[in-house]
Enzyme design. Structure first.
Site, PDB file in Angstrom:
ATOM      1  CB  CYS A   1      -3.045  -9.563 -19.119  1.00 15.70           C
ATOM      2  SG  CYS A   1      -3.358 -11.289 -18.739  1.00 15.70           S
TER       3      CYS A   1
ATOM      4  NE  ARG B   1       3.469 -14.952 -10.541  1.00 14.78           N
ATOM      5  CZ  ARG B   1       2.267 -14.631 -11.007  1.00 14.78           C
ATOM      6  NH1 ARG B   1       1.550 -15.530 -11.685  1.00 14.78           N
ATOM      7  NH2 ARG B   1       1.781 -13.441 -10.842  1.00 14.78           N
TER       8      ARG B   1
ATOM      9  CG  HIS C   1      -2.060  -0.984   1.030  1.00 12.05           C
ATOM     10  ND1 HIS C   1      -2.762  -1.514   2.061  1.00 12.05           N
ATOM     11  CD2 HIS C   1      -2.576  -1.522  -0.094  1.00 12.05           C
ATOM     12  CE1 HIS C   1      -3.679  -2.339   1.588  1.00 12.05           C
ATOM     13  NE2 HIS C   1      -3.580  -2.365   0.279  1.00 12.05           N
TER      14      HIS C   1
ATOM     15  CG  ASP D   1       0.705 -17.993 -13.385  1.00 13.44           C
ATOM     16  OD1 ASP D   1       1.474 -18.339 -12.472  1.00 13.44           O
ATOM     17  OD2 ASP D   1      -0.381 -17.414 -13.182  1.00 13.44           O
TER      18      ASP D   1
ATOM     19  CD  GLU E   1      -3.002 -18.029 -15.942  1.00 12.73           C
ATOM     20  OE1 GLU E   1      -2.255 -17.139 -15.517  1.00 12.73           O
ATOM     21  OE2 GLU E   1      -4.115 -18.248 -15.464  1.00 12.73           O
TER      22      GLU E   1
HETATM   23  C1  PEP Z   1      -0.135 -13.934 -15.491  1.00 15.95           C
HETATM   24  O1  PEP Z   1      -0.008 -15.061 -15.026  1.00 15.95           O
HETATM   25  O2  PEP Z   1       0.628 -13.462 -16.356  1.00 15.95           O
HETATM   26  C2  PEP Z   1      -1.209 -13.049 -15.020  1.00 15.95           C
HETATM   27  C3  PEP Z   1      -1.432 -11.894 -15.595  1.00 15.95           C
HETATM   28  O3  PEP Z   1      -1.931 -13.453 -13.945  1.00 15.95           O
HETATM   29  P1  PEP Z   1      -1.444 -13.309 -12.425  1.00 15.95           P
HETATM   30  O4  PEP Z   1      -0.194 -12.498 -12.436  1.00 15.95           O
HETATM   31  O5  PEP Z   1      -2.562 -12.666 -11.703  1.00 15.95           O
HETATM   32  O6  PEP Z   1      -1.225 -14.728 -12.045  1.00 15.95           O
HETATM   33 MG    MG Z   2      -1.582 -15.943 -13.866  1.00 16.98          MG
END
Ligand code: PEP
Ligand code: MG
Length: 600
Positions: A521, A484, A208, A474, A450
């Site tokens: 994304c 990760r 935050h 992912d 993913e």
């Molecule tokens: C991803 O895995 O790239 C993704 C956008 O989802 P998250 O980071 O929420 O797992």
């Molecule tokens: Mg993901």
């Protein structure tokens, strides 16, 4: 918090040679100045017995302190909202929820009556147990929750002592604030005119305090380990919020070099200002979409403000993570509808709950798993908890009547989950239609790519859904078998691993054969050196944290599609991640020499 005394004996032996630390860049920009060290003084409250006759007045004192803390938190919320918008103000809603938690109040009252200890000790102990519980869990979100409880505890204890909301030892001249940990409340009290940078030992990108620092445009680096024990107030320091680098006692040459970088950075930022209304289109007319990733509906405002034309990923599981219980269908509807309303007519892709992995919730993840990232996560949870899934889909479908909402399933490994999930969507839609609730009947349904298995099946999956979004965070970890979030293997987590690039390429090709658009994304989309490659791989949409949107647009607009294709062709011939990233860096540097990423 208090500042250290300026004349520590240790000062005499401390080295004045330049030294460098690396942390997590949390808020962009470069600051050059002197340290103002805040030391945590969270004192331990010792148990103090009270007489039975004092119980009543002690509890009355508690009520008064609760009321003043509530007013103070509300003031903080107003200030944060005025400063950075409603979404940031929401941080303090989470604080109010902690303060007003019925169980907390009951516990304090019962224990004061039963144990007859002073209320400050009981408050300290009750909230302390909650903090310990949160800190014993894995994951950034639990740490964040623990930090929020700690912040509320400090505020309440200050009010119990009658100290109010005054933050002691504020700087009186321009400084760079260094602390082991900075609470959101403290961050909010910062005088923007005096605090030119923030550097903390703890914290992550989504803490935050980092969010507040970003909204206040204060360059910040977090997660620096032991910085606060290496410096004292007055030490010269440079912090680079673009790269995460911190220089203590910088040499004269470093000082000069960073002053130039700071000037160039400020010039670059000015050059982004007019991009908001412009499309992400290459000089020879190839257009992509640049959208935003959000966790709270009101962050959509920031996506629009940065020139984003859609939400490519709404991480809906965040609805769970600031609360103890499961969010109701109506509450979810309000949340999704708010985001859809802000963005209309631009699209909003709502990802169904991605719980599990590192986003654990005690109502769902009841058992500790040996391999949570390979376990009960995301669509697997939803398909086994139909009650939860159906309520979410009903809420999304109700919000879809605005016409711009899309559904996306995370963690799909093959056609089985997609088909099963689509059946639940169909059932929920029929239920709502039967009750004459307006919904978008042709709502678009997409799949997150993913898992490598989903990428390999892109031809099949794209026949049965409306869009893809590649979740590289992912996808990379599952392709190269490197967690990760595990620092010990982070060197293996190679975003530009040639296998990853080839997998993106084959996914896009297969999907496009079925006219299925493909977005990205994951964090790779936010990496500027990846932009020309993603354009060359024919990605249709990049979705990222809103702060990166203008920069990505700038890069797209600086390139031609022909150049991007040429770069991609070359990248696909390279054999290692380092060769690829070096090559991409060189190409981009030739085009745009003033991107903040070059300012290390
Ligand atoms: C991803 O895995 O790239 C993704 C956008 O989802 P998250 O980071 O929420 O797992
Ligand atoms: Mg993901």
């Amino acid at each position: 918090m208090k500042t250290d005394s300026p004349k520590k004996p240790a000062e005499k032996v401390r080295s004045k040679k330049e030294s460098t630390l690396r942390g997590i860049p949390a808020s962009p920009g470069i600051s050059i100045g002197c340290v103002h060290l805040l030391q945590a003084t969270e004192e331990e409250i010792q148990p103090r017995k009270i007489a039975p006759s004092e119980v009543k007045s002690e509890l009355a004192h508690f009520e008064t302190a609760l009321a003043s803390s509530r007013t103070a938190i509300e003031r903080s919320r107003e200030k944060a909202t005025a400063l950075a918008g409603i979404a940031v103000g929401k941080i303090f809603d989470a604080h109010l929820m902690i303060l007003e938690d019925v169980v907390f109040r009951e516990q304090v009252e019962t224990r004061v009556k039963r144990e007859q200890f002073s209320v400050d000790y009981i408050v300290f102990d009750v909230l302390g147990r909650n903090i310990e519980m949160m800190e014993s869990q894995d994951g950034e979100l639990f740490r964040e929750r623990a930090a929020d409880i700690r912040d509320v505890r400090q505020r309440l204890l200050r009010n119990l002592r009658g100290e109010g909301d005054i933050m002691p030892n504020e700087p009186t001249e321009p400084v760079i604030l260094v602390a082991s940990n900075l609470s959101p409340t403290h961050a909010l009290h910062i005088d923007r005119n005096l605090v030119k940078g923030i550097a903390t030992d703890t914290g992550g990108l989504t803490s935050h305090t980092a969010i507040l620092a970003r909204s206040m445009n204060i360059p910040s680096v977090v997660g620096l380990g032991d910085l606060s024990s290496r410096v004292i107030s007055g030490d010269p320091i440079i912090i680079n919020g673009n790269s995460g680098k911190v220089l203590i006692h910088p040499s004269a040459e470093s000082g000069k070099e960073y002053k130039q970088k700071q000037d160039r950075y400020q010039k670059f930022m000015k050059s982004l200002e007019n991009l908001r209304e412009k499309p992400a289109e290459t000089a020879d007319g190839h257009r992509i979409q640049v959208w935003g990733n959000i966790e709270l509906p009101l962050e959509a405002e920031s996506v629009l403000a940065h020139g984003g034309t859609g939400i490519g990923l709404f991480r809906s599981e965040f609805l769970f993570l600031t609360r103890e219980s499961v969010p109701s269908e109506d509450e979810q509807f309000d949340t999704y509808d708010k985001a859809a309303d802000i963005m209309a007519p631009y699209p909003v892709i709502i990802r169904t709950f991605d719980l599990g992995g590192d986003k654990l919730h005690h109502t769902i993840n009841l058992q500790k798993e040996k391999n949570p990232f390979l376990g009960y996560r995301a669509i697997r949870v939803c398909l086994s908890r139909r009650d939860l899934f159906r309520a979410q889909l009903r809420a999304i479908l109700r919000a879809s009547s605005r016409g711009n909402v899309r559904i996306m399933f995370p963690f799909v490994s093959g056609l089985e989950e997609l088909r099963e999930a689509k059946i639940v969507v169909k059932e929920a839609a029929e239920e709502l239609a039967g009750n004459k609730v307006p919904i978008e009947e042709q709502i678009k349904v997409g799949v997150m790519i993913e898992l490598p298995s989903a990428a390999m099946l892109a031809d099949k999956l794209s026949e049965e859904c409306d869009f893809f979004s590649i979740g590289t965070n992912d996808l990379i970890q599952y392709m190269v078998a490197a967690d990760r979030g595990n620092d010990m293997v982070s060197a293996y987590y190679r975003s530009f691993h040639p296998a990853v690039i080839r997998m993106i390429q084959s996914t896009v090709k297969a999907a496009h054969k079925n006219n299925t658009p493909v977005g990205i994304c994951g964090e790779l989309g936010a990496n500027p050196i990846a932009t020309p490659l993603l354009v060359g791989l024919d990605i249709d949409e990049i979705s990222t944290n809103s702060a990166f949107i203008p920069e990505i647009k700038k890069i797209v607009r600086a390139m031609t599609y022909v150049e991007c294709k040429r770069i991609t062709h070359r990248v696909l011939k390279l054999g290692t991640a380092l060769e690829i990233s070096d090559y991409l860096e060189t190409q981009l540097k030739k085009k745009l020499a003033d991107l903040p990423i070059w300012f290390n």
